[in-house]
Design an enzyme around this catalytic site. Structure first.
Site, PDB file in Angstrom:
ATOM      1  CB  ALA A   1      -0.886  -0.027   1.232  1.00 45.60           C
TER       2      ALA A   1
ATOM      3  N   GLY B   1       0.663  -4.980   1.108  1.00 42.10           N
ATOM      4  CA  GLY B   1      -0.519  -5.083   0.247  1.00 42.10           C
ATOM      5  C   GLY B   1      -0.237  -5.810  -1.055  1.00 42.10           C
TER       6      GLY B   1
ATOM      7  CD  GLU C   1       1.702  -5.381   6.064  1.00 42.59           C
ATOM      8  OE1 GLU C   1       2.503  -6.290   6.377  1.00 42.59           O
ATOM      9  OE2 GLU C   1       1.013  -5.419   5.030  1.00 42.59           O
TER      10      GLU C   1
HETATM   11  N1  DAK Z   1       4.562   3.183  -0.950  1.00 43.45           N
HETATM   12  C1  DAK Z   1       4.923   4.328  -1.573  1.00 43.45           C
HETATM   13  N2  DAK Z   1       6.034   4.448  -2.327  1.00 43.45           N
HETATM   14  C2  DAK Z   1       6.813   3.365  -2.448  1.00 43.45           C
HETATM   15  C3  DAK Z   1       6.512   2.124  -1.818  1.00 43.45           C
HETATM   16  C4  DAK Z   1       5.299   2.047  -1.043  1.00 43.45           C
HETATM   17  N3  DAK Z   1       4.890   0.936  -0.440  1.00 43.45           N
HETATM   18  N4  DAK Z   1       7.485   1.249  -2.113  1.00 43.45           N
HETATM   19  C5  DAK Z   1       8.370   1.898  -2.894  1.00 43.45           C
HETATM   20  N5  DAK Z   1       7.983   3.172  -3.108  1.00 43.45           N
HETATM   21  C6  DAK Z   1       8.640   4.210  -3.887  1.00 43.45           C
HETATM   22  C7  DAK Z   1       9.865   4.749  -3.132  1.00 43.45           C
HETATM   23  O1  DAK Z   1       9.486   5.742  -2.205  1.00 43.45           O
HETATM   24  C8  DAK Z   1      10.675   5.324  -4.287  1.00 43.45           C
HETATM   25  O2  DAK Z   1      10.116   6.550  -4.668  1.00 43.45           O
HETATM   26  P1  DAK Z   1      11.077   7.808  -5.081  1.00 43.45           P
HETATM   27  O3  DAK Z   1      11.963   8.039  -3.925  1.00 43.45           O
HETATM   28  O4  DAK Z   1      11.832   7.318  -6.294  1.00 43.45           O
HETATM   29  O5  DAK Z   1      10.126   8.916  -5.367  1.00 43.45           O
HETATM   30  C9  DAK Z   1      10.389   4.341  -5.410  1.00 43.45           C
HETATM   31  O6  DAK Z   1       9.203   3.650  -5.053  1.00 43.45           O
HETATM   32  C10 DAK Z   1      11.507   3.302  -5.558  1.00 43.45           C
HETATM   33  O7  DAK Z   1      11.707   2.697  -4.297  1.00 43.45           O
HETATM   34  P2  DAK Z   1      13.142   2.587  -3.596  1.00 43.45           P
HETATM   35  O8  DAK Z   1      14.027   3.719  -3.995  1.00 43.45           O
HETATM   36  O9  DAK Z   1      12.908   2.386  -2.131  1.00 43.45           O
HETATM   37  O10 DAK Z   1      13.700   1.245  -4.275  1.00 43.45           O
HETATM   38  P3  DAK Z   1      14.712   0.193  -3.668  1.00 43.45           P
HETATM   39  O11 DAK Z   1      15.066  -0.731  -4.766  1.00 43.45           O
HETATM   40  O12 DAK Z   1      15.814   0.876  -2.926  1.00 43.45           O
HETATM   41  O13 DAK Z   1      13.871  -0.601  -2.566  1.00 43.45           O
HETATM   42  C11 DAK Z   1      11.885  -1.780  -1.735  1.00 43.45           C
HETATM   43  C12 DAK Z   1      12.755  -1.383  -2.978  1.00 43.45           C
HETATM   44  C13 DAK Z   1      10.619  -2.458  -2.225  1.00 43.45           C
HETATM   45  C14 DAK Z   1      12.694  -2.754  -0.856  1.00 43.45           C
HETATM   46  C15 DAK Z   1      11.583  -0.485  -0.929  1.00 43.45           C
HETATM   47  O14 DAK Z   1      11.027   0.487  -1.828  1.00 43.45           O
HETATM   48  C16 DAK Z   1      10.606  -0.724   0.169  1.00 43.45           C
HETATM   49  O15 DAK Z   1      10.982  -1.258   1.223  1.00 43.45           O
HETATM   50  N6  DAK Z   1       9.376  -0.296  -0.041  1.00 43.45           N
HETATM   51  C17 DAK Z   1       8.331  -0.368   0.954  1.00 43.45           C
HETATM   52  C18 DAK Z   1       7.859  -1.776   1.078  1.00 43.45           C
HETATM   53  C19 DAK Z   1       6.838  -1.919   2.154  1.00 43.45           C
HETATM   54  O16 DAK Z   1       7.122  -1.722   3.366  1.00 43.45           O
HETATM   55  N7  DAK Z   1       5.621  -2.283   1.752  1.00 43.45           N
HETATM   56  C20 DAK Z   1       4.562  -2.493   2.662  1.00 43.45           C
HETATM   57  C21 DAK Z   1       3.775  -1.256   2.760  1.00 43.45           C
HETATM   58  S1  DAK Z   1       2.622  -1.406   4.095  1.00 43.45           S
HETATM   59  C22 DAK Z   1      -4.477  -1.105   6.073  1.00 43.45           C
HETATM   60  C23 DAK Z   1      -4.496  -1.212   4.728  1.00 43.45           C
HETATM   61  C24 DAK Z   1      -3.413  -1.648   4.056  1.00 43.45           C
HETATM   62  C25 DAK Z   1      -2.250  -1.959   4.699  1.00 43.45           C
HETATM   63  C26 DAK Z   1      -2.204  -1.846   6.054  1.00 43.45           C
HETATM   64  C27 DAK Z   1      -3.307  -1.428   6.729  1.00 43.45           C
HETATM   65  N8  DAK Z   1      -5.600  -0.593   6.784  1.00 43.45           N
HETATM   66  C28 DAK Z   1      -5.954   0.738   6.586  1.00 43.45           C
HETATM   67  C29 DAK Z   1      -6.483  -1.476   7.497  1.00 43.45           C
HETATM   68  C30 DAK Z   1      -1.109  -2.346   3.939  1.00 43.45           C
HETATM   69  C31 DAK Z   1       0.123  -1.939   4.300  1.00 43.45           C
HETATM   70  C32 DAK Z   1       1.272  -2.066   3.447  1.00 43.45           C
HETATM   71  O17 DAK Z   1       1.243  -2.574   2.347  1.00 43.45           O
END
Ligand code: DAK
Length: 261
Positions: A63, A108, A131
């Site tokens: 997300a 997500g 998360e």
């Molecule tokens: N959200 C927004 N932007 C994201 C993103 C994300 N999840 N993942 C990556 N990006 C963006 C980065 O900010 C970056 O943007 P710029 O700086 O270029 O503008 C671009 O994508 C490239 O990412 P990186 O520079 O970080 O690329 P790397 O190769 O260095 O790293 C990575 C890739 C996938 C390891 C890293 O980007 C990363 O750790 N991303 C976050 C992964 C993550 O933690 N995903 C889980 C998100 S939490 C709920 C509803 C839904 C949810 C929870 C509760 N309720 C309301 C009930 C769900 C939660 C989630 O999914």
């Protein structure tokens, strides 16, 4: 559509989440467009869907953390509902959906893949539920679907530790059915989709319903669900044709495509 590309290829369709700059992270617009895309699928023609992400690096990196970071409790709940509604729509979509996971499937992203019927991935795929490291719980069904797919013990380990796993481990624990090279992944997904699309559509739909609804019921109720859906296939053109074709031992005859959707 800004973030979703949809292509129909004969009897199957390919939905691509296309927000490559943010690694295809799910914001509200992506979720709205995905929902509208599913509503517009021509179910008279399309018998299987593939869901994938744009680019070579990421399926869906979760997300959108930027969008979520400032949400109030009420907004967080509304965002969660929006996501859950789309994910349920995918899960209960009348035809099978194959997730072709081509890179990061985090948060997500892992959850949306688990709303699909079948997951296959590329060898650079990474799965995880990070998360708790962000101060939240998985919010798009992760606590429920991961435990059902890989067992409670493994799901708890992945969720509590927030540790990502690579494609080979995802295969070992049964989160994905097969791993391909990046170049081979879409070909394999399309071959599988075409194979599914060749089978009797009413029967395939009923199998999806029986498996999904049966898993949420006790065995006595589940068997009744199966009986009902089995019975539903009879007197259809496809059942008549499929069985007559088998019984007609004429080796020269070529099987016609099934007609009913
Ligand atoms: N959200 C927004 N932007 C994201 C993103 C994300 N999840 N993942 C990556 N990006 C963006 C980065 O900010 C970056 O943007 P710029 O700086 O270029 O503008 C671009 O994508 C490239 O990412 P990186 O520079 O970080 O690329 P790397 O190769 O260095 O790293 C990575 C890739 C996938 C390891 C890293 O980007 C990363 O750790 N991303 C976050 C992964 C993550 O933690 N995903 C889980 C998100 S939490 C709920 C509803 C839904 C949810 C929870 C509760 N309720 C309301 C009930 C769900 C939660 C989630 O999914």
């Amino acid at each position: 559509m800004e973030f979703i590309v949809y292509e129909q290829k004969g009897a199957y369709g390919i939905i691509t989440i296309s927000r490559e700059k943010a690694l295809n992270a799910l914001n509200s617009s992506v979720l709205d467009e995905l929902s509208a895309t599913l509503d517009a699928v021509n179910l008279d023609e399309v018998r299987c869907l593939i869901l994938t992400g744009a680019g070579q690096k990421s399926f869906v990196a979760g997300a959108d953390i930027g969008e979520m970071s400032t949400l109030t409790k009420a907004e967080g709940e509304a965002f969660g509902k929006k996501g859950n509604d789309v994910f349920r729509k995918l899960e209960t979509f009348p035809i099978p959906v194959i997730a072709a996971v081509n890179g990061f499937a985090l948060g997500g992203g892992c959850e949306i893949s688990m709303s699909c019927d079948i997951r296959i991935c590329s060898d650079n795929a990474v799965f995880g539920q990070p998360e708790v490291g962000l101060g939240i719980t998985p919010g798009f069904g992760g606590t429920q679907r991961l435990a059902r797919l890989v067992g409670a013990g493994m799901a708890k380990q992945m969720i509590y530790t927030a540790r990502n796993i690579k494609a080979d481990e995802a295969l070992r624990i049964g989160l994905v059915n097969a791993v391909y090279t990046q170049e081979e992944l879409m070909g394999a997904a399309e071959k599988m989709a075409a194979g599914i699309a060749k089978n009797a559509p009413i029967a395939v739909r009923n199998c999806k319903k029986a498996i999904n609804e049966g898993l949420d019921a006790d065995m006595d109720a589940a068997i009744v669900i199966e009986e009902k859906l089995f019975g539903d296939c009879f007197e259809t053109e496809d059942q008549r044709y499929g069985m007559a074709f088998f019984l007609d031992k004429n080796k020269e005859k070529v099987k016609e495509p099934f007609k009913n959707c």
